[in-house]
Scaffold this active site. Structure first.
Site, mmCIF file in Angstrom:
data_model
loop_
_atom_site.group_PDB
_atom_site.id
_atom_site.type_symbol
_atom_site.label_atom_id
_atom_site.label_comp_id
_atom_site.label_asym_id
_atom_site.label_seq_id
_atom_site.Cartn_x
_atom_site.Cartn_y
_atom_site.Cartn_z
ATOM 1 N N TRP A 154 12.632 -16.863 26.930
ATOM 2 C CA TRP A 154 12.709 -16.604 28.321
ATOM 3 C C TRP A 154 11.798 -17.491 29.294
ATOM 4 O O TRP A 154 12.269 -17.635 30.589
ATOM 5 C CB TRP A 154 12.270 -15.120 28.721
ATOM 6 C CG TRP A 154 10.837 -14.732 28.287
ATOM 7 C CD1 TRP A 154 10.565 -14.004 27.283
ATOM 8 C CD2 TRP A 154 9.666 -14.991 29.078
ATOM 9 N NE1 TRP A 154 9.322 -13.866 27.105
ATOM 10 C CE2 TRP A 154 8.737 -14.389 28.074
ATOM 11 C CE3 TRP A 154 9.225 -15.861 29.954
ATOM 12 C CZ2 TRP A 154 7.278 -14.445 28.307
ATOM 13 C CZ3 TRP A 154 7.855 -15.779 30.426
ATOM 14 C CH2 TRP A 154 6.819 -15.210 29.538
ATOM 15 N N ASN A 155 10.800 -18.187 28.764
ATOM 16 C CA ASN A 155 9.855 -18.993 29.747
ATOM 17 C C ASN A 155 10.205 -20.144 29.969
ATOM 18 O O ASN A 155 10.149 -20.893 31.028
ATOM 19 C CB ASN A 155 8.527 -19.083 28.888
ATOM 20 C CG ASN A 155 8.537 -19.811 27.450
ATOM 21 O OD1 ASN A 155 9.730 -19.720 26.924
ATOM 22 N ND2 ASN A 155 7.532 -20.380 27.183
ATOM 23 N N LYS A 178 21.889 -17.028 21.554
ATOM 24 C CA LYS A 178 21.578 -15.608 21.979
ATOM 25 C C LYS A 178 20.348 -15.889 22.765
ATOM 26 O O LYS A 178 19.209 -16.230 22.326
ATOM 27 C CB LYS A 178 21.230 -14.603 20.672
ATOM 28 C CG LYS A 178 21.000 -13.457 21.182
ATOM 29 C CD LYS A 178 19.791 -12.891 21.673
ATOM 30 C CE LYS A 178 19.587 -11.550 22.125
ATOM 31 N NZ LYS A 178 18.441 -11.584 23.163
ATOM 32 N N ALA A 180 17.354 -15.227 25.634
ATOM 33 C CA ALA A 180 16.650 -13.925 25.895
ATOM 34 C C ALA A 180 17.129 -13.076 27.103
ATOM 35 O O ALA A 180 17.764 -13.340 28.034
ATOM 36 C CB ALA A 180 15.114 -14.187 26.622
ATOM 37 N N SER A 181 17.081 -11.788 26.811
ATOM 38 C CA SER A 181 17.677 -10.596 27.667
ATOM 39 C C SER A 181 17.162 -10.515 29.229
ATOM 40 O O SER A 181 17.910 -10.340 29.912
ATOM 41 C CB SER A 181 17.777 -9.127 27.174
ATOM 42 O OG SER A 181 18.518 -9.229 26.012
ATOM 43 N N SER A 232 7.902 -15.667 19.017
ATOM 44 C CA SER A 232 6.523 -15.512 18.586
ATOM 45 C C SER A 232 6.607 -15.641 17.172
ATOM 46 O O SER A 232 7.643 -15.690 16.416
ATOM 47 C CB SER A 232 6.702 -13.940 18.937
ATOM 48 O OG SER A 232 7.300 -12.956 18.051
ATOM 49 N N GLU A 253 10.112 -22.690 16.106
ATOM 50 C CA GLU A 253 9.237 -23.200 17.111
ATOM 51 C C GLU A 253 8.293 -21.969 17.438
ATOM 52 O O GLU A 253 8.923 -21.011 18.362
ATOM 53 C CB GLU A 253 9.597 -24.226 18.150
ATOM 54 C CG GLU A 253 8.589 -24.907 19.118
ATOM 55 C CD GLU A 253 8.226 -24.183 20.258
ATOM 56 O OE1 GLU A 253 7.065 -23.735 20.302
ATOM 57 O OE2 GLU A 253 8.863 -24.182 21.117
ATOM 58 N N LEU A 254 7.093 -21.651 17.068
ATOM 59 C CA LEU A 254 6.609 -20.249 17.007
ATOM 60 C C LEU A 254 5.474 -20.452 18.158
ATOM 61 O O LEU A 254 5.116 -21.333 18.932
ATOM 62 C CB LEU A 254 6.196 -19.841 15.682
ATOM 63 C CG LEU A 254 7.648 -19.719 14.831
ATOM 64 C CD1 LEU A 254 6.994 -19.302 13.477
ATOM 65 C CD2 LEU A 254 8.558 -18.963 15.343
ATOM 66 N N CYS A 287 4.312 -22.202 25.617
ATOM 67 C CA CYS A 287 3.638 -21.841 24.105
ATOM 68 C C CYS A 287 2.576 -23.038 23.709
ATOM 69 O O CYS A 287 1.707 -23.135 22.918
ATOM 70 C CB CYS A 287 4.678 -22.168 23.096
ATOM 71 S SG CYS A 287 5.867 -23.516 23.174
ATOM 72 N N GLU A 384 -2.775 -15.452 21.688
ATOM 73 C CA GLU A 384 -2.189 -16.157 22.944
ATOM 74 C C GLU A 384 -2.306 -15.517 24.117
ATOM 75 O O GLU A 384 -1.507 -14.285 24.176
ATOM 76 C CB GLU A 384 -1.020 -16.671 22.547
ATOM 77 C CG GLU A 384 -0.211 -17.765 23.305
ATOM 78 C CD GLU A 384 1.124 -18.302 22.734
ATOM 79 O OE1 GLU A 384 1.192 -19.577 23.091
ATOM 80 O OE2 GLU A 384 1.650 -17.826 21.856
#
Length: 483
Positions: A154-155, A178, A180-181, A232, A253-254, A287, A384
């Site tokens: 979402w960011n 898909k 982010a909601s 995440s 990419e976490l 991130c 984080e």
């Protein structure tokens, strides 16, 4: 047109706008006010399977095109994104909260990846390998991996899609996304522009709804050959485990825990400007933002004072209001996490230099905050924060700074400021991170590789290397040549 003209409340599958099979929906809120902006379908495995089928059908047509033909259509998509930059930026601002200037900048940043990979797709080379046989020839070529499943955060609801979609399309792949909601409208707006640009129907499909059901279908459906995920570390590990069990390619990419080191020979004004850009961009919800600010003792107090003054100059409010530079956090849970980290620091001896509290009684706003006297037993050193909290840790020597910076399971981005050339190279080479900013607080660009090491993931996005994860290498031995 306005931003509401790009707000679509149905999903895109095979070139058609469709609802969920059961008619269920998910409400999408403006985090600044809590107001419901609209709703999107709550889809699951069945709809995802149909989207994968649509992508598989489009993949045949898209991959059969020449690289030049794909490039031309992708450049039309790039132009469409830029033509609607202002409206797409406001849509993003409304659903995610970041200030308008940042939101519009994100649209341009995302579009740059589409343009970059449109051009890089024309430079997918192979090799003629010297043969050990006189009458045979060896070729090594590259082919698109196939249908790609993308799960995005979402960011950065436009850019995280655009840089995955650009690489997939440039390589000749089709995609099911898909989003982010919390921020689905930006993805659906991109789907509409893909159609407007004239790409084959089904080459980009968007499904919204149950993350677990959609991800399970992506992992287990044999027609989908690769999954790319930004999110995440915990979810990424679970997703990668399931995907590789079904022999899917994965790019992850976490999470990050970026150190920002200020040495005593640094240009302090430049370091403060870099820290502000890195720490408070998107209200600290990136991130790669500075999560731990390590400052050498000789300049610690001066840096703390300068950073606090700069933070106090930020204007907190709704992203679409005039002059706002800090928007809301994405939801109540994000706000509570920042409060939890501040409280933990204060309980263990931290001292607030500026900020430290919520703003107002509506929305999810938090003051840009600086806390000094940070120690390694405090939560921000290990976790984080993902919010506008800058914890200042004091160090004495270069060796101590590097050890503190590397003392994390994460390895995405890091930053440091120094004017000594030798130190710049020594520290850069010893920091265990995939990306290093030396005297720079913003490092992302489509022309450079973006990715981390350790628990921050695997794979690369952007740059000439960004196509690699979307390609498979094929060896051909050609005999019967009559030599």
């Amino acid at each position: 047109m306005g931003w509401t003209d790009h707000l679509h409340e149905r999903c895109m599958i095979g070139g058609l706008w469709v609802e969920a099979d059961g008619g269920e929906t998910i409400a999408v809120n403006d985090p600044s006010t809590g107001e419901v902006l609209g709703s999107v379908p709550k889809m699951g495995r069945a709809e995802t399977a149909r989207a994968i089928d649509a992508a598989q059908a489009a993949f045949g047509e898209w991959s059969a095109m020449t690289a030049a033909e794909r490039c031309a259509l992708m450049l039309k998509l790039h132009q469409a994104l830029m033509d609607h930059q202002a409206d797409l930026g406001e849509l993003l601002c409304r659903e995610m909260g970041k200030p308008l200037a940042e939101a519009r900048g994100e649209i341009a940043y995302g579009a740059a990846f589409v343009r970059w990979f449109a051009e890089e797709g024309r430079r997918i080379y192979g090799d003629a390998i010297p043969s050990p046989w006189r009458d045979k020839r060896i070729l090594a070529t590259q082919a698109p991996v196939g249908v790609v499943g993308a799960i995005t955060p979402w960011n950065f609801p436009n850019a995280m899609i655009a840089r995955k979609l650009g690489a997939a399309l440039g390589a000749g792949c089709a995609m099911v996304c898909k989003p982010a909601s919390a921020t689905p409208f930006s993805a659906l707006a991109v789907a509409a522009l893909v159609e407007e640009a004239g790409l084959p129907k089904g080459v980009f499909n968007v499904v919204t709804g149950s993350a677990s059901a959609i991800a399970a279908e992506m992992c287990e459906n044999p027609k989908l050959r690769k999954i790319t995920f930004t999110g995440s570390t915990e979810i990424g590990k679970e997703l990668a485990s399931n995907a590789t069990r079904h022999m899917k390619r994965v790019s992850m990419e976490l999470g990050g825990n970026a150190p920002f080191i200020v040495f005593d020979d640094a240009d302090l004004d430049a370091a403060v400007a870099g820290a502000m850009a890195s720490k408070y961009r998107n209200s600290g919800q990136t991130c790669v933002c500075a999560n731990r600010i390590l400052v050498q003792s000789g300049v610690h107090d001066a840096f703390a004072a300068k950073l606090a003054r700069a933070a106090e100059g930020l204007k907190v409010g709704r992203g679409y209001d005039e002059g706002v530079t800090q928007g809301p956090l994405i939801d109540a849970a994000a706000l509570e996490k920042v409060e939890e980290h501040v409280a933990d620091m204060l309980a263990k001896g931290g001292e607030i230099v500026t900020g430290g509290a919520r703003v107002g009684n509506q929305g999810t706003f938090f003051q840009p905050t600086v806390v000094k006297n940070a120690t390694t037993d405090m939560k921000p050193f290990r976790e984080e924060t993902f919010g506008p909290l800058a914890p200042l840790f004091r160090f004495e020597t270069e060796e101590e700074a590097v050890a503190m910076a590397n003392d994390t399971p994460y390895g995405l981005a890091c930053y440091f400021y120094t004017r000594e050339l030798g130190r710049a190279f020594r520290v850069m080479e010893r920091l265990q991170f995939g990306m290093v900013g030396v005297n720079e607080g913003i490092i992302s660009t489509e022309v450079a590789p973006f990715g981390g090491v350790k628990d921050s993931g695997m794979g690369t996005e952007g740059s000439k290397y960004g196509l690699d994860d979307y390609l498979v290498r094929k060896y051909a031995l050609i005999g019967g040549l009559g030599f």
